[in-house]
Design a protein around this motif. Sequence first.
Motif, PDB file in Angstrom:
ATOM      1  N   ASN A   1      39.877  27.703  42.546  1.00 60.17           N
ATOM      2  CA  ASN A   1      39.876  29.102  42.985  1.00 60.17           C
ATOM      3  C   ASN A   1      38.868  29.356  44.102  1.00 60.17           C
ATOM      4  O   ASN A   1      38.647  30.498  44.487  1.00 60.17           O
TER       5      ASN A   1
ATOM      6  N   LYS B   1      38.570  40.346  44.811  1.00 59.71           N
ATOM      7  CA  LYS B   1      39.632  39.450  45.269  1.00 59.71           C
ATOM      8  C   LYS B   1      39.876  38.366  44.219  1.00 59.71           C
ATOM      9  O   LYS B   1      38.971  37.977  43.485  1.00 59.71           O
ATOM     10  N   GLN B   2      41.098  37.867  44.195  1.00 60.89           N
ATOM     11  CA  GLN B   2      41.449  36.861  43.200  1.00 60.89           C
ATOM     12  C   GLN B   2      40.768  35.522  43.494  1.00 60.89           C
ATOM     13  O   GLN B   2      40.297  34.844  42.587  1.00 60.89           O
ATOM     14  N   ARG B   3      40.735  35.130  44.778  1.00 64.09           N
ATOM     15  CA  ARG B   3      40.103  33.867  45.158  1.00 64.09           C
ATOM     16  C   ARG B   3      38.693  34.122  45.673  1.00 64.09           C
ATOM     17  O   ARG B   3      38.390  35.172  46.233  1.00 64.09           O
TER      18      ARG B   3
END
Length: 408
Positions: A260, A222-224
């Motif tokens: 993030n 996942k990006q975050r």
Amino acid sequence: MQTKTILASCYAVNPYKGSEDGMGWNFVYQIAKFNKVIAITRENNQPAIEKYLSENQDEVHQNIQFLYYDLPYWMRFWKKGNRGAMLYYLLWQYGIVNFIKKQNLAFDIVHNVNFHNDWTPSFLWKLKKPLIWGPVGHHPLIPKQYLKLYSNKYWWMDRLTWLVKNLFWKFSFALQKTKTQANHIWCMNSSVPSVLNVNESKYSLFPSVATADYFSGSIAQKQRFTVISVGRFVPLKGFDLTILSFIQFLENLTPEEKSNCKLLLVGSGPEKELYKKIISEHQAESFIEIIEWIDRVELMKKYEESSVFLFPSHEGAGMVVPEALSFGLPVICLDNEGPGEFITSKCGFAIPKLGYNNTVTELKKALEKLFYNKALLLEMQKEARELYLEKFTWDSRGRKLNEIYSQL
């Protein structure tokens, strides 16, 4: 294999709810997949059960017969919500024996399904049929150091409850009778056999909690980096450790890395203001979000968006752990008889009981390992999903039940 008829005592059953009520429904359903079941439950569960059965056609339901029993009003007018629930349960459990006898029912095995306490007796042995008791367990004593931020009343309440449990374990004739008359005891964690002092041949050790599979995606990076924790805001759940370890984790990150990261707390309860105060004192409002209880479908979406499940709870079970595992979330918890026994080192971190500050630091280190090592995070996510499929589906509970019944 010949079909048997199981008479199941299920104090709490509601197919529309989670926790104890949801477990009651799912256990009845799983029994019915292999055998016929006559389920005795409280009258206040009847509307929800009948509504669900009318709206959901399933051939398994043909194997289920529900009977509803409650004590007369003059014996229960004093019960309000959870107040008096334990005493009422004992009276209810005692009263259903005569209720069952009057029904002239034919059955092969009796099963005391819930409450799930290993310190409250069952009286179903009076029906003179093979008896299954469980799954049963208890919340362990909360170590003193983990109550330091809370009012002294919690320490006294926890110690008083522990005293009551010990009085039942050691001196309750009815509980001793339940243990000796039970043909099999399903113990939900390793502390149960020791407090009950039962022979190895008499019990099996298997988690009680499970969950339906709501995950329809695939395990991917996942990006975050979203850390999630779910539960009631009470000392038992250890949310103070969750918040402080995440705050300490943030301290070593660059501004870009911090942007993030997020901690998501889903729940409500009496300690909400304390947790908001901790967050405010550390100026972490931008990185920690509190969401009141939300619709179950929305909660599943939150799991799916998250990377890690941080749950330093002191309880003896934890329904939310299987939910997290089902979405492939590595679990960071305490090394205890509850969540610490559910996970493996392949899919999470079980932090040993240490001093308060050291526990916070070790939880923080576990977060760091998963944040900085993307390959490790991805591998643990896959292992979490595999562990769920192996041990925490409701189908696995059904197979376990059928295994126990077939051995009698």
